[in-house]
Design a protein around this motif. Structure first.
Motif, short mmCIF file in Angstrom:
data_model
loop_
_atom_site.label_atom_id
_atom_site.label_comp_id
_atom_site.label_asym_id
_atom_site.label_seq_id
_atom_site.Cartn_x
_atom_site.Cartn_y
_atom_site.Cartn_z
N SER A 107 -5.03 -3.94 3.17
CA SER A 107 -4.10 -2.87 2.88
C SER A 107 -4.75 -1.51 3.14
N ASP A 112 -6.42 -4.23 -3.06
CA ASP A 112 -5.73 -3.16 -3.78
C ASP A 112 -6.78 -2.18 -4.26
N TRP A 117 0.81 -1.22 0.00
CA TRP A 117 0.00 0.00 0.00
C TRP A 117 0.84 1.27 0.00
N ARG A 156 -4.23 1.16 1.62
CA ARG A 156 -4.57 1.72 0.32
C ARG A 156 -5.87 1.14 -0.20
N ALA A 201 0.89 8.53 0.88
CA ALA A 201 0.98 7.28 1.64
C ALA A 201 0.81 7.51 3.14
N VAL A 205 -2.81 8.33 3.94
CA VAL A 205 -3.62 7.11 3.83
C VAL A 205 -3.43 6.25 5.08
N ARG A 206 -2.18 6.13 5.52
CA ARG A 206 -1.92 5.33 6.72
C ARG A 206 -2.61 5.91 7.94
#
Length: 664
Positions: A483, A664, A355, A485, A361, A364-365
């Motif tokens: 994930s 995904d 991800w 993501r 990134a 998103v986390r």
């Protein structure tokens, strides 16, 4: 001309930094296999070849003269597999011998060797390592460095030497593999981040790159004042313990230092590391990277090693002391990670999670972490409920006659195991074990069928408890393993107006599967002797004749009971996952469809052969088959969308296993 300093391994990261640090007062000459883009004078050579090293020294003498102020020997082979490698001997040991012999033709004022503190025997917490500590390396890399040092002692001739025994290196963006991987595990909330097989109070000394450069420069500058041959430990004297590191890293990344560190027995940890290493899938590169796990069995043996350094000799001979501390340096190291996670992973040589791509990134986390934490706290009671259900089953043999000692003990142990496993999922970092709890629940529901239990109470107890544990593990959010993501994406597939995993069809499948479960369970009760007869709405005694036929009795277990078990799994799995599960949990959708579609086909086939092989029709079987046939067109669109998505991600270059297992 300024005094000449030779640097082996000069084109590497440390070598370049050393050269830059000395360039204002020395003439730097690099020695490396590849001198491309090197800013200073450089001669290419192969340390493993005696002839190549001799030719390089001849080139040095011709271009820079025979008087050399210092030779800084950095070049070495290193890996973290723990396994011996021929390059350790060829490069680290034989290469050092080639160098020492070739240097005899020059007038060298000092050789500065880059060694490691790991050649010395570690202590336990509270102990200190100094230059008098025994030489006792414990794995392949430091063993080769210890042998190389002995070569230096044996072959130095008239060359004065200083052997720097360095602690683990870090800077503001990268660190030694043990530390960088520890940071990555906590960042990703990897389940292994809270498991440890050693003394959590043990720690290993570290040294910042700027302090290392300072020590090397001082060794070169003071080359004439040092003893003829001397060892000097270089590192921060007070290491952070493993547990302190855990808390500090977790606080800097997640804002919470209440991270658990669960003790794992060494044999269990080594077995787990071995199994993880051996179970890595061997698949084509187009499907998966096949990277080996970082934690290897040999590391478990070193988990208690403690390296607190006595650096008095460095103070006395070099006037050196560290100006940095890892405790403060972690803030900059982790700030670099959060600023650009992908770049940090690349600099530290760690394969990032699937991800971790895109400029957002870290955002998103954070979003994923916040939602996961909210759902986890809201549904934590499910772990307690599952543990209580397991405890109920474990205690059942005291009040229920299981008919056999084997059955009683199997149910009791399965219940106890389910209870213990469910309690571990109260730890957020171990929430991935919810899927293991689900597997145990599914196994419990099957036990009464496997033992062909003659007791209706045992059958009811096992089915209800197993089904309840399964449902508590897989239905409530959060669903671990997805994930971040994938979790951030839309539930609606491209070009469509609704989700392939919308609740309407899934609730309908759940209702139909439950009806089929009740019908099959009723027939299983007849086969197991829990009821004396079956009511058939269409064919009188037809259901009794079919379920009691030689064909049905040829199976080692109740075929109706096994069918009921399949319908129970369908009932629960229909409700597992969100509306986006078609792309966040492809494995679950595949398992669900595998249950629905083949069971429908088998049901129809069984109906077709009844009048031919048995000479009767089973009305209850027909009703269950109708329910399963209706489920197939309801489940098929989700399965088609899921595998269409998986294929599209493969075409986009994504690896198969992460997409299939984490979405995904």
């Amino acid at each position: 001309m300024k005094p000449v300093v030779l640097v082996t391994g000069a084109a590497g990261g440390i070598g370049r930094a050393v050269c830059d640090a000395l360039a204002d007062r020395y003439t730097l000459v690099g020695l490396d296999r590849d001198c491309a883009d090197f800013e200073h004078a450089c001669i290419e050579f192969d340390l493993a070849s005696a002839g190549s090293v001799e030719r390089a020294m001849t080139g040095v003498r011709e271009r820079f003269g025979e008087r050399i102020a210092a030779v800084i020997h950095l070049a070495a082979y290193f890996d973290f597999t723990g396994e011996d490698n021929e390059l350790y001997e060829r490069v680290n040991v034989d290469g050092t011998r080639h160098l020492m012999r070739a240097l005899q033709s020059l007038s060298v004022e000092r050789l500065v060797y880059s060694g490691t503190m790991l050649v010395r025997e570690p202590t336990g917490p509270g102990g200190t390592v100094d230059e008098s500590s025994p030489i006792h390396p414990t794995w392949a890399y430091p063993e080769s460095k210890a042998r190389a040092e002995q070569v230096i002692v044996d072959e130095r001739g008239r060359i004065p030497t200083v052997r720097l025994h360095l602690a683990g290196l870090y800077d503001d963006e990268k660190a030694v593999p043990t530390l960088s991987h520890q940071i990555a595990r906590i960042y990703e909330r990897d389940m292994k981040s809270e498991l440890y097989a050693g003394d959590r109070d043990a720690g290993q000394a570290m040294v910042h790159i700027e302090d290392l450069l300072d020590a090397v420069c001082r060794a070169v500058d003071r080359r004439a004042a040092l003893p003829e041959d001397v060892e000097i430990l270089i590192g921060e004297p007070e290491p952070m313990s493993y547990y302190d590191l855990q808390r500090r890293i977790a606080a800097l990344i997640h804002g919470d230092d209440d991270i658990k560190t669960v003790a794992v027995p060494k044999p269990v940890a080594k077995a787990g590391a071995w199994l993880e290493e051996k179970s890595e899938p061997v698949v084509p590169d187009s499907l998966d990277k096949g990277e080996k796990p970082f934690i290897r069995p040999f590391m478990i043996d070193m988990a208690d090693d403690h390296y607190a350094l006595d650096i008095e000799r460095a103070r006395e001979l070099l006037g050196w002391r560290p100006r940095h501390s890892l405790r403060d340096g972690l803030e900059r190291l982790i700030s670099a990670l959060k600023k650009d996670p992908a770049a940090w992973y690349e600099k530290n040589g760690i394969t990032p999670p699937d991800w971790l791509h895109g400029d957002d990134a870290e955002a998103v986390r954070r979003t994923y972490e916040a939602q996961f934490a909210k759902d986890f706290e809201r549904t934590r009671w499910t772990s307690i409920a599952a543990a209580l259900a397991g405890a109920w089953l474990a205690a059942s043999p005291t009040v229920i006659d299981y008919g056999s000692t084997a059955s009683a003990w199997t149910h009791a142990l399965a219940g106890a195991f389910a209870a213990a496993l469910a309690l571990t999922t109260l730890l957020r970092s171990l929430s991935l074990l919810r899927w293991a709890v689900a597997c145990v629940g599914a196994a419990i529901a099957l036990l009464p069928i496997l033992f062909n239990t003659p007791s209706a109470t045992v059958y009811l107890n096992g089915t209800v408890v197993g089904g309840l544990i399964l449902a508590l593990a897989v239905i409530p959010p959060p669903h671990p393993g997805i994930s971040p993501r994938a979790a951030a994406g839309s539930a609606v597939s491209p070009g469509k107006s609704r989700s392939p995993s919308s609740w309407g069809p899934r609730v309908a499948i759940m209702a139909l599967a439950f009806i089929a479960f009740l019908l099959a369970r009723y027939m299983a009760a007849y086969q197991l002797g829990h009821v004396e007869g079956l009511w058939d709405p269409f064919f009188g005694t037809g259901s009794e004749r079919v379920t009691g036929s030689d064909l049905s009795e040829s199976f080692p277990i109740s075929d109706a009971g096994f069918g009921a078990y399949g319908y129970l799994l369908e009932t629960v799995l229909a409700l597992a996952g969100s509306r986006a599960r078609w792309r966040t949990m492809p494995w679950l959708v595949t398992l669900f469809a595998f249950l629905v579609i083949p069971m429908g086909v088998v049901s129809v086939a069984f109906i077709a052969i009844q009048p031919v092989l048995i000479g009767a029709w089973c009305g209850l079987c027909i009703l269950a088959a109708i329910a399963t046939l209706i489920m197939i067109p309801l489940a098929l669109p989700e399965m088609v969308a899921t595998w269409g998505h998986v294929r599209s991600r493969l075409r986009a270059g994504r690896p198969f296993l992460p997409v299939f297992l984490s979405g995904d």
